[in-house]
Design a protein around this motif. Structure first.
Motif, PDB file in Angstrom:
ATOM      1  N   SER A 103       9.605   5.436  -7.150  1.00  0.00           N
ATOM      2  CA  SER A 103       9.475   6.882  -7.364  1.00  0.00           C
ATOM      3  C   SER A 103      10.040   7.285  -8.718  1.00  0.00           C
ATOM      4  O   SER A 103       9.442   8.098  -9.417  1.00  0.00           O
ATOM      5  CB  SER A 103      10.116   7.653  -6.212  1.00  0.00           C
ATOM      6  OG  SER A 103      11.409   8.068  -6.538  1.00  0.00           O
ATOM      7  N   GLN A 163      11.863   1.862  -2.962  1.00  0.00           N
ATOM      8  CA  GLN A 163      11.151   3.149  -3.031  1.00  0.00           C
ATOM      9  C   GLN A 163      11.718   4.012  -4.142  1.00  0.00           C
ATOM     10  O   GLN A 163      10.982   4.680  -4.872  1.00  0.00           O
ATOM     11  CB  GLN A 163      11.271   3.890  -1.696  1.00  0.00           C
ATOM     12  CG  GLN A 163      10.276   3.418  -0.657  1.00  0.00           C
ATOM     13  CD  GLN A 163      10.536   4.054   0.681  1.00  0.00           C
ATOM     14  OE1 GLN A 163      11.686   4.258   1.069  1.00  0.00           O
ATOM     15  NE2 GLN A 163       9.480   4.366   1.406  1.00  0.00           N
ATOM     16  N   TYR A 196      15.171   7.486   0.348  1.00  0.00           N
ATOM     17  CA  TYR A 196      14.375   6.339  -0.044  1.00  0.00           C
ATOM     18  C   TYR A 196      15.207   5.065  -0.005  1.00  0.00           C
ATOM     19  O   TYR A 196      16.413   5.089  -0.178  1.00  0.00           O
ATOM     20  CB  TYR A 196      13.867   6.536  -1.486  1.00  0.00           C
ATOM     21  CG  TYR A 196      12.702   7.490  -1.601  1.00  0.00           C
ATOM     22  CD1 TYR A 196      11.817   7.663  -0.551  1.00  0.00           C
ATOM     23  CD2 TYR A 196      12.480   8.195  -2.775  1.00  0.00           C
ATOM     24  CE1 TYR A 196      10.751   8.537  -0.667  1.00  0.00           C
ATOM     25  CE2 TYR A 196      11.418   9.066  -2.907  1.00  0.00           C
ATOM     26  CZ  TYR A 196      10.554   9.242  -1.839  1.00  0.00           C
ATOM     27  OH  TYR A 196       9.500  10.095  -1.951  1.00  0.00           O
ATOM     28  N   THR A 197      14.528   3.929   0.222  1.00  0.00           N
ATOM     29  CA  THR A 197      15.199   2.636   0.068  1.00  0.00           C
ATOM     30  C   THR A 197      15.287   2.338  -1.428  1.00  0.00           C
ATOM     31  O   THR A 197      14.714   3.052  -2.249  1.00  0.00           O
ATOM     32  CB  THR A 197      14.399   1.516   0.739  1.00  0.00           C
ATOM     33  OG1 THR A 197      13.131   1.450   0.083  1.00  0.00           O
ATOM     34  CG2 THR A 197      14.191   1.787   2.206  1.00  0.00           C
ATOM     35  N   GLY A 233       0.824  -1.211   0.000  1.00  0.00           N
ATOM     36  CA  GLY A 233       0.000   0.000   0.000  1.00  0.00           C
ATOM     37  C   GLY A 233       0.852   1.252   0.000  1.00  0.00           C
ATOM     38  O   GLY A 233       0.567   2.207  -0.727  1.00  0.00           O
ATOM     39  N   ASP A 234       1.949   1.203   0.778  1.00  0.00           N
ATOM     40  CA  ASP A 234       2.839   2.363   0.829  1.00  0.00           C
ATOM     41  C   ASP A 234       3.387   2.703  -0.547  1.00  0.00           C
ATOM     42  O   ASP A 234       3.487   3.865  -0.916  1.00  0.00           O
ATOM     43  CB  ASP A 234       4.018   2.076   1.773  1.00  0.00           C
ATOM     44  CG  ASP A 234       3.572   2.054   3.217  1.00  0.00           C
ATOM     45  OD1 ASP A 234       2.400   2.396   3.446  1.00  0.00           O
ATOM     46  OD2 ASP A 234       4.370   1.685   4.084  1.00  0.00           O
ATOM     47  N   TYR A 235       3.754   1.653  -1.283  1.00  0.00           N
ATOM     48  CA  TYR A 235       4.332   1.889  -2.607  1.00  0.00           C
ATOM     49  C   TYR A 235       3.301   2.486  -3.551  1.00  0.00           C
ATOM     50  O   TYR A 235       3.620   3.334  -4.370  1.00  0.00           O
ATOM     51  CB  TYR A 235       4.919   0.596  -3.184  1.00  0.00           C
ATOM     52  CG  TYR A 235       6.131   0.137  -2.421  1.00  0.00           C
ATOM     53  CD1 TYR A 235       7.270   0.922  -2.374  1.00  0.00           C
ATOM     54  CD2 TYR A 235       6.123  -1.060  -1.724  1.00  0.00           C
ATOM     55  CE1 TYR A 235       8.376   0.542  -1.660  1.00  0.00           C
ATOM     56  CE2 TYR A 235       7.231  -1.465  -1.000  1.00  0.00           C
ATOM     57  CZ  TYR A 235       8.356  -0.665  -0.971  1.00  0.00           C
ATOM     58  OH  TYR A 235       9.451  -1.042  -0.261  1.00  0.00           O
ATOM     59  N   VAL A 284       0.785   4.371  -2.671  1.00  0.00           N
ATOM     60  CA  VAL A 284       0.609   5.773  -2.300  1.00  0.00           C
ATOM     61  C   VAL A 284       1.747   6.606  -2.854  1.00  0.00           C
ATOM     62  O   VAL A 284       1.559   7.693  -3.415  1.00  0.00           O
ATOM     63  CB  VAL A 284       0.539   5.914  -0.761  1.00  0.00           C
ATOM     64  CG1 VAL A 284       0.601   7.383  -0.356  1.00  0.00           C
ATOM     65  CG2 VAL A 284      -0.718   5.268  -0.227  1.00  0.00           C
ATOM     66  N   LEU A 285       2.972   6.063  -2.721  1.00  0.00           N
ATOM     67  CA  LEU A 285       4.145   6.778  -3.233  1.00  0.00           C
ATOM     68  C   LEU A 285       4.016   7.008  -4.738  1.00  0.00           C
ATOM     69  O   LEU A 285       4.216   8.115  -5.234  1.00  0.00           O
ATOM     70  CB  LEU A 285       5.408   5.971  -2.928  1.00  0.00           C
ATOM     71  CG  LEU A 285       6.726   6.569  -3.417  1.00  0.00           C
ATOM     72  CD1 LEU A 285       7.039   7.845  -2.669  1.00  0.00           C
ATOM     73  CD2 LEU A 285       7.862   5.572  -3.247  1.00  0.00           C
ATOM     74  N   VAL A 312      -3.756  12.512  -0.660  1.00  0.00           N
ATOM     75  CA  VAL A 312      -2.963  11.596   0.159  1.00  0.00           C
ATOM     76  C   VAL A 312      -2.550  12.320   1.437  1.00  0.00           C
ATOM     77  O   VAL A 312      -2.064  13.433   1.368  1.00  0.00           O
ATOM     78  CB  VAL A 312      -1.712  11.119  -0.606  1.00  0.00           C
ATOM     79  CG1 VAL A 312      -0.809  10.339   0.322  1.00  0.00           C
ATOM     80  CG2 VAL A 312      -2.131  10.263  -1.775  1.00  0.00           C
ATOM     81  N   SER A 338       1.329   9.569  -5.541  1.00  0.00           N
ATOM     82  CA  SER A 338       1.694  10.962  -5.261  1.00  0.00           C
ATOM     83  C   SER A 338       2.761  11.450  -6.239  1.00  0.00           C
ATOM     84  O   SER A 338       2.798  12.621  -6.580  1.00  0.00           O
ATOM     85  CB  SER A 338       2.143  11.122  -3.809  1.00  0.00           C
ATOM     86  OG  SER A 338       3.460  10.699  -3.656  1.00  0.00           O
ATOM     87  N   GLU A 393      15.321  12.345   0.052  1.00  0.00           N
ATOM     88  CA  GLU A 393      14.230  11.783   0.848  1.00  0.00           C
ATOM     89  C   GLU A 393      14.663  10.494   1.538  1.00  0.00           C
ATOM     90  O   GLU A 393      13.875   9.864   2.231  1.00  0.00           O
ATOM     91  CB  GLU A 393      13.016  11.497  -0.043  1.00  0.00           C
ATOM     92  CG  GLU A 393      12.444  12.716  -0.729  1.00  0.00           C
ATOM     93  CD  GLU A 393      11.514  13.507   0.176  1.00  0.00           C
ATOM     94  OE1 GLU A 393      10.806  12.887   0.990  1.00  0.00           O
ATOM     95  OE2 GLU A 393      11.527  14.744   0.072  1.00  0.00           O
TER      96      GLU A 393
END
Lengths: 201, 191
Positions: free
Chosen positions: B136, B132, B128-129, B2-4, B6-7, B191, B10, B126
């Motif tokens: 992105s 991520q 990010y991993t 879910g996080d991905y 949302v990322l 978001v 956005s 940011e």
């Protein structure tokens, strides 16, 4: 059709003023002109990089093989951008934070590379310095002008040295649209329109 | 997962690289006159951006941070991007010459497309991993393509309209971009 040295300098202030006449390097123009101060800071940083890279490119123009010239130019530019980054971090930290990602992004500002490729690699040192200064100052003026319009109408202030000066009276309703992203595009487009009206073209 | 999502959402819509972060505007205005070049540019950017995003992330984490060389980031990143673009250029010249001719000057200019460099820097800033950063980079590139293609469509229609003389060309294009940007603006707050 050799231009005199003065013409070389002055052309950057009106005839070829970026970003209006040369539509290059738009990203910082749109992004950092929320306040006059940011605009001027960005303009000065870009001017420094532009002049220094023009000097070096012009001096090395006979040494750099034409096939790898773009790569060489970019490394020269990146070096000076790193210098600006470190200097700003040390002496103008608040401004550095505000401009943020757009300081390292001077590397990819088309104006800088454009001048290196189109001018400095073909002209002698003195002319290249003048060209860099002219275009740089023109760029700074444009940023300051756009910043002034957006800040004045968008929040009713003008910022110099981190102190916002209230220009508009208390009854002024700020037109916040101009401070936001869409406003940047529209303001620049309308300024371009005004330039076209005033200019001969 | 879910996080991905949302990322990604956005990056594509809310923080659209072109219309909300103001990155990559030169090719945005330059290649959007024709749908064909816009599509070509969009794909070139997706390809370069994803690869550049990943490679610069790896270099930043494994080399620059490890050996305390973070101040060399600007130079290192631009070198990676420049060589990648060179590679894409050679590839297109060999395999799709028509597209190569259509993109013209704007292909080498991906090197100086601030969207590419900008996303690489955003990924690092940011913190990010790796995954991520992958999401992105891809999402930003898709956002770039989406905005560019939409804008090209609008611009083709503008050709048919009667535009006042001083507003012609770049000027009307910028105002149009502003209105397009306004539509993306509406996604803010989701978001």
């Amino acid at each position: 059709m050799a231009k005199t040295l003065t013409q070389e300098f002055v052309k950057g202030l009106w005839d070829e003023i970026p970003p209006f006449r040369l539509v290059l390097g738009l990203c910082p123009v749109l992004a950092v002109t929320k306040t006059v101060e940011n605009g001027i800071g960005m303009g000065v940083a870009t001017t420094f990089v532009l002049v220094c890279s023009n000097i070096l490119v012009s001096m090395l123009r006979k040494v750099i093989p034409s096939k790898v010239r773009i790569a060489c130019f970019i490394i020269i530019i990146a070096t000076f951008v790193t210098v600006v980054e470190l200097v700003m971090q040390a002496f103008a930290y608040p401004l550095f934070l505000k401009l943020g990602i757009f300081i390292p992004l001077i590397v990819v500002n088309c104006i800088v590379l454009g001048r290196a490729e189109a001018f400095a690699s073909k002209n002698n040192l003195l002319r290249s310095i003048l060209d860099g200064m002219g275009i740089g100052i023109g760029f700074t003026l444009s940023l300051a002008a756009l910043g002034a319009v957006r800040e004045l109408l968008g929040s009713g202030t003008l910022t110099f040295w981190e102190t916002p000066i209230q220009i508009m009276g208390p009854s002024f309703q700020p037109f916040t649209f101009l401070i936001e992203a869409p406003g940047a595009f529209v303001a620049l487009g309308l300024m371009l329109c005004i330039m076209n009206l005033l200019g001969k073209k | 997962m879910g996080d991905y999502l949302v990322l990604a959402f956005s990056c594509v819509l809310i923080n659209n690289i072109l219309l909300a972060q103001y990155l990559g505007n030169c090719p945005f205005l330059g290649t959007s006159k024709k749908m064909e070049t816009a599509v070509g540019m969009a794909f070139a950017v997706v390809f370069v951006l994803v690869m550049a995003g990943l490679i610069t992330w790896v270099i930043n984490t494994l080399v620059l941070v490890k050996f305390n060389l973070a101040y060399l980031r600007t130079i290192a990143f631009i070198l990676v991007i420049a060589s990648l673009v060179q590679f894409v250029e050679m590839f297109l010249k060999k395999s799709i010459p028509a597209l190569y001719a259509g993109l013209g000057i704007f292909l080498p200019l991906i090197t100086t497309n601030c969207a590419v460099m900008g996303v690489c820097l955003i990924n690092v800033n940011e913190e990010y991993t790796f995954l991520q950063a992958l999401v992105s980079s891809f999402a930003y590139a898709v956002g770039f393509g989406l905005a560019l293609i939409l804008f090209a469509g609008v611009r083709e229609r503008i050709l048919l309209a009667r535009v006042p003389r001083p507003l012609q060309d770049t000027s009307i294009a910028l105002v149009t971009a502003g209105i397009l940007s306004l539509t993306f603006f509406a996604f803010r707050g989701w978001v």
